[in-house]
Structures are given as C-alpha cells and as structure tokens.
Design an enzyme around this catalytic site. Structure first.
Site, mmCIF file in Angstrom:
data_model
loop_
_atom_site.group_PDB
_atom_site.id
_atom_site.type_symbol
_atom_site.label_atom_id
_atom_site.label_comp_id
_atom_site.label_asym_id
_atom_site.label_seq_id
_atom_site.Cartn_x
_atom_site.Cartn_y
_atom_site.Cartn_z
ATOM 1 C CG ASN A 106 -1.902 1.121 1.276
ATOM 2 O OD1 ASN A 106 -2.414 1.532 0.247
ATOM 3 N ND2 ASN A 106 -2.196 1.617 2.466
ATOM 4 C CG HIS A 108 -0.308 6.110 4.643
ATOM 5 N ND1 HIS A 108 -1.690 6.151 4.678
ATOM 6 C CD2 HIS A 108 0.116 6.884 5.671
ATOM 7 C CE1 HIS A 108 -2.078 6.905 5.691
ATOM 8 N NE2 HIS A 108 -1.005 7.363 6.315
ATOM 9 C CB SER A 135 5.052 5.029 4.321
ATOM 10 O OG SER A 135 5.539 5.963 5.250
ATOM 11 C CG ASP A 144 -2.391 3.190 6.717
ATOM 12 O OD1 ASP A 144 -2.392 2.519 5.672
ATOM 13 O OD2 ASP A 144 -3.129 4.176 6.879
#
Length: 193
Positions: A106, A108, A135, A144
C-alpha cells in the site's frame, strides 16, 4: 516478470506512474489488471494502456466481507504476483489480507507510523507537524501498521493547505512505489509479514 494487480478508488495518479514505468521494456513488472471499488476516474489510465479493469462497487454488497470476497474472486482470475493498493479508500477484510499476505502493498501519504488512516495529510497539518512524508508498506490486519518497505520525509511548509501538501507528497509516493515494485521484482526486497 512480476505481475501486478492495482486497486484504486480515485484519480489513479500513482497507477498512471506505475503504468508508465511498466511500459518500459527494462522494467521487471507488468500491470495485468486494475480494479476499483467504484467507477473511479483512474480506470481511464488502465484503458489507455490496454489493461483490463474490473469494478466491485462497495455499495452493492451487504458487508465488507461480501465485498472482499468479490474482490478476491476478481483477483484470482488474474493470479497476480503482487497486489498494489494505490489510493484504495477501503480496508480489505482480514480474510482477504490473510489469503494474499504478504503479497499486498500500500502507498500512504505520511511517514508511518505517524498519521495512519484515511486522512494522513490532514492529520499532519492538524498536529502542526513540521514534516510528514510518504510510505510504502506491506498490508497486515491493522490500519497502515504493516512492515515498512520504503519511506521518505516531506517538509510541511508555512501556510500549507491539505491539497498543496498532498501535491508535494504524491511525486514522492510515485517514485517510492515504482522503486519498491522494481526491487521486489528483482529480488532485492523481500516481502515479510
């Protein structure tokens, strides 16, 4: 060649950068499908590059689990080596995460573990942070909270608005994402839970 499925919810600026990188013959990964949880404008990027798309509308399902089962069914058709959440604004159900872990990453817009969640940029501004960042993480059961694969700081400037700060973070996210996918594909970076 590493195969990628990318899941989005919005404009798909990170998706576009990844598609452009993957169009170069020396880039060791290819996007095989792009999915969305709504009629996202970013699906147009996939269509422009000739990449198949699917949509699993959130509102059409009775629960997050039912929605996740349909997303997983769509992903299984393509059997990607890596799933990239790039602006997907839905949490994947735990069963979906467990099914593909650790092969889900992912992007972020914050320097995790600072400012997790859907409003990382807004939260950084509200906290009066002097810097935030971008990130790339491996998805786990939390919000997260997975292992960090790459991150970089971005300064918060006096008078920054949420939009202005996010616009400065996005190019960093794109660069990190392209590099992380390349490093995973070449074996330089291992995915762990």
């Amino acid at each position: 060649m590493l195969t990628l499925a990318v899941l989005i919810s919005g404009a798909g600026s990170n998706l576009r950068a990844l598609l452009e990188a993957a169009s170069h013959p020396d880039y060791p990964a290819r996007v095989v499908v792009v999915g969305a949880d709504r009629e996202a404008e970013g699906l147009a990027h996939a269509e422009e590059f000739g990449i198949p798309t699917f949509t699993v509308p959130w509102a059409a399902h009775t629960s997050r689990e039912a929605w996740g089962e349909e997303v997983a069914a769509q992903l299984d058709v393509w059997n990607p080596d890596l799933i990239v959440l790039s602006g997907l604004m839905r949490l994947l159900p735990a069963a979906v995460v467990a099914r593909y872990a650790p092969r889900i990453i992912n992007t972020h817009p914050a320097y995790l573990p600072e400012f997790p969640g859907a409003h990382g940029v807004r939260d950084a501004l509200a906290a009066g942070a002097e810097q935030t960042g971008a990130s790339i993480i491996v998805i786990d059961d939390g919000v997260d909270s997975g292992p960090i694969l790459a991150q970089e700081r971005v300064a918060v400037l006096p008078g920054d608005t949420e939009a202005a700060l996010h616009d400065r973070i996005k190019p960093v996210e794109r660069r990190l994402l392209i590099d992380v996918v390349r490093r995973i594909a070449t074996g330089e970076l291992a995915l762990t839970r």
